[in-house]
Scaffold this motif. Structure first.
Motif, short mmCIF file in Angstrom:
data_model
loop_
_atom_site.label_atom_id
_atom_site.label_comp_id
_atom_site.label_asym_id
_atom_site.label_seq_id
_atom_site.Cartn_x
_atom_site.Cartn_y
_atom_site.Cartn_z
N GLN A 10 -99.30 -46.62 -9.00
CA GLN A 10 -98.67 -47.10 -10.23
C GLN A 10 -98.50 -45.93 -11.19
OE1 GLN A 10 -98.19 -50.61 -10.76
NE2 GLN A 10 -97.09 -50.17 -12.63
N GLN A 11 -97.29 -45.72 -11.68
CA GLN A 11 -97.02 -44.71 -12.70
C GLN A 11 -96.28 -45.40 -13.84
OE1 GLN A 11 -95.15 -43.70 -9.61
NE2 GLN A 11 -96.89 -42.74 -8.66
N GLN A 12 -97.00 -45.75 -14.88
CA GLN A 12 -96.47 -46.44 -16.04
C GLN A 12 -95.72 -47.70 -15.60
OE1 GLN A 12 -94.39 -43.57 -18.39
NE2 GLN A 12 -96.20 -42.30 -18.63
N SER A 13 -94.38 -47.73 -15.69
CA SER A 13 -93.64 -48.94 -15.35
C SER A 13 -92.95 -48.84 -13.99
CB SER A 13 -92.60 -49.23 -16.43
OG SER A 13 -91.63 -48.20 -16.44
N ALA A 14 -93.46 -47.98 -13.12
CA ALA A 14 -92.87 -47.82 -11.79
C ALA A 14 -93.98 -47.80 -10.74
CB ALA A 14 -92.06 -46.54 -11.72
N ARG A 15 -93.59 -48.15 -9.54
CA ARG A 15 -94.50 -48.04 -8.40
C ARG A 15 -93.87 -47.15 -7.35
NH1 ARG A 15 -97.58 -53.76 -7.10
NH2 ARG A 15 -98.84 -53.68 -8.99
N ASP A 36 -88.67 -49.40 -10.14
CA ASP A 36 -88.91 -49.70 -11.55
C ASP A 36 -89.34 -51.16 -11.61
OD1 ASP A 36 -88.79 -50.36 -14.23
OD2 ASP A 36 -86.88 -49.34 -14.58
N LEU A 37 -90.54 -51.40 -12.10
CA LEU A 37 -91.09 -52.76 -12.11
C LEU A 37 -90.31 -53.72 -13.01
CD1 LEU A 37 -94.90 -52.00 -12.03
CD2 LEU A 37 -93.40 -52.64 -10.15
N SER A 38 -89.63 -53.20 -14.01
CA SER A 38 -88.86 -54.09 -14.88
C SER A 38 -87.72 -54.75 -14.12
CB SER A 38 -88.31 -53.32 -16.09
OG SER A 38 -87.34 -52.37 -15.69
N HIS A 41 -88.80 -58.15 -12.72
CA HIS A 41 -88.77 -59.19 -13.75
C HIS A 41 -87.33 -59.60 -14.07
CE1 HIS A 41 -89.95 -61.54 -17.20
NE2 HIS A 41 -89.09 -60.86 -17.95
N THR A 42 -86.45 -58.62 -14.22
CA THR A 42 -85.05 -58.88 -14.56
C THR A 42 -84.39 -59.79 -13.53
OG1 THR A 42 -84.84 -56.76 -15.68
CG2 THR A 42 -82.80 -57.80 -14.96
#
Length: 116
Positions: A10-15, A36-38, A41-42
């Protein structure tokens, strides 16, 4: 070709999903697919789908001789969501479709139950 999932970082909002790819008679090669983990969700995709989606993306990249960084994009997730929705619609249609029963004439067929 065999793709082995090794885990993620895990690096901030990315895997970064790590994989080894083994081809017959060759040493394993290490690959990383970032996401990008967002985007999960999107597009309404569960984070648990990440490893499988990343593996599919990696295989597609390798089969097309892609030589850049491997990244799970919004387009990849959108394609997955569309395919999943289509499959769910097909399953729902199959549940709604009336099941056909054999006609009484077919049940009296002299060929029914005979052995050749």
């Amino acid at each position: 070709m065999e793709v082995r999932y090794l885990g993620f970082e895990q690096q901030q909002s990315a895997r970064s999903y790590r994989f080894d790819v083994v081809e017959k008679g060759q040493p394993a090669k290490r690959f990383i697919v970032t996401a990008d983990l967002s985007l999960f969700h999107t597009h309404g995709v569960g984070i648990q789908e990440g490893p499988a989606l990343s593996a599919s993306k990696l295989v597609a990249d390798l089969e097309s001789d892609f030589a850049g960084a491997h990244e799970l994009t919004g387009e990849d997730l959108l394609s997955y969501v569309n395919a999943r929705s289509l499959a769910e619609a097909r399953r729902a249609e199959m549940r709604r479709a009336p099941r056909r029963r054999p006609s009484p004439a077919a049940e009296r067929s002299p060929w029914r139950g005979s052995r050749a």
